[in-house]
Design a protein around this motif. Sequence first.
Motif, PDB file in Angstrom:
ATOM      1  N   MET A 133       0.832  -1.203   0.000  1.00 22.12           N
ATOM      2  CA  MET A 133       0.000   0.000   0.000  1.00 22.12           C
ATOM      3  C   MET A 133       0.868   1.257   0.000  1.00 22.12           C
ATOM      4  O   MET A 133       0.581   2.220  -0.713  1.00 22.12           O
ATOM      5  N   LEU A 134       1.930   1.239   0.778  1.00 17.03           N
ATOM      6  CA  LEU A 134       2.825   2.392   0.827  1.00 17.03           C
ATOM      7  C   LEU A 134       3.507   2.602  -0.528  1.00 17.03           C
ATOM      8  O   LEU A 134       3.609   3.730  -1.011  1.00 17.03           O
ATOM      9  N   ALA A 135       3.929   1.512  -1.151  1.00 21.05           N
ATOM     10  CA  ALA A 135       4.561   1.611  -2.473  1.00 21.05           C
ATOM     11  C   ALA A 135       3.589   2.181  -3.503  1.00 21.05           C
ATOM     12  O   ALA A 135       3.974   3.016  -4.327  1.00 21.05           O
ATOM     13  N   HIS A 143       4.201   5.846  -5.465  1.00 19.81           N
ATOM     14  CA  HIS A 143       4.907   5.293  -6.624  1.00 19.81           C
ATOM     15  C   HIS A 143       5.511   6.364  -7.534  1.00 19.81           C
ATOM     16  O   HIS A 143       6.537   6.149  -8.160  1.00 19.81           O
ATOM     17  N   ASP A 144       4.903   7.531  -7.609  1.00 19.17           N
ATOM     18  CA  ASP A 144       5.442   8.602  -8.452  1.00 19.17           C
ATOM     19  C   ASP A 144       6.681   9.248  -7.843  1.00 19.17           C
ATOM     20  O   ASP A 144       7.500   9.805  -8.567  1.00 19.17           O
ATOM     21  N   TRP A 175       8.067   8.510   0.740  1.00 20.02           N
ATOM     22  CA  TRP A 175       7.309   7.560   1.555  1.00 20.02           C
ATOM     23  C   TRP A 175       7.119   7.995   3.006  1.00 20.02           C
ATOM     24  O   TRP A 175       6.054   7.735   3.579  1.00 20.02           O
ATOM     25  N   PRO A 176       8.075   8.678   3.657  1.00 24.52           N
ATOM     26  CA  PRO A 176       7.826   9.082   5.053  1.00 24.52           C
ATOM     27  C   PRO A 176       6.628  10.019   5.208  1.00 24.52           C
ATOM     28  O   PRO A 176       5.979  10.029   6.252  1.00 24.52           O
ATOM     29  N   LEU A 177       6.306  10.759   4.166  1.00 26.43           N
ATOM     30  CA  LEU A 177       5.167  11.683   4.233  1.00 26.43           C
ATOM     31  C   LEU A 177       3.834  10.948   4.291  1.00 26.43           C
ATOM     32  O   LEU A 177       2.845  11.489   4.764  1.00 26.43           O
TER      33      LEU A 177
END
Length: 102
Positions: free
Chosen positions: A2-4, A8-9, A14-16
């Motif tokens: 889900m995080l990926a 993805h852009d 990702w930390p945000l």
Amino acid sequence: DMLAKTCHDSPQSWPLFLDQVCFVCNTSQSEPTQETPWYLVFGHDPLSPADLIVEHDDVSTPAKAENLLPEKQERLLKTIEWARMRLREAQRRSAEDYNKRH
């Protein structure tokens, strides 16, 4: 996964998105338990900003609020036991499927 998909852009961002993705995971219903991890840990669904504004019937008066705790405890204990039963059944099915393949 889900995080990926969320970042993805811009993978370095990702930390945000981590807090939001964790919240979604913790408040999404689990197939085996039919409950959210949040409910199984805290015994209630999370409150949204709208929930904080709207008055709830179950806690609108002190008399109702003091009677609410035993009812919620009983419901939570039943839900946890039911979730355990569903998890055991899911584990049994997984083991059975694995044993059929090997």
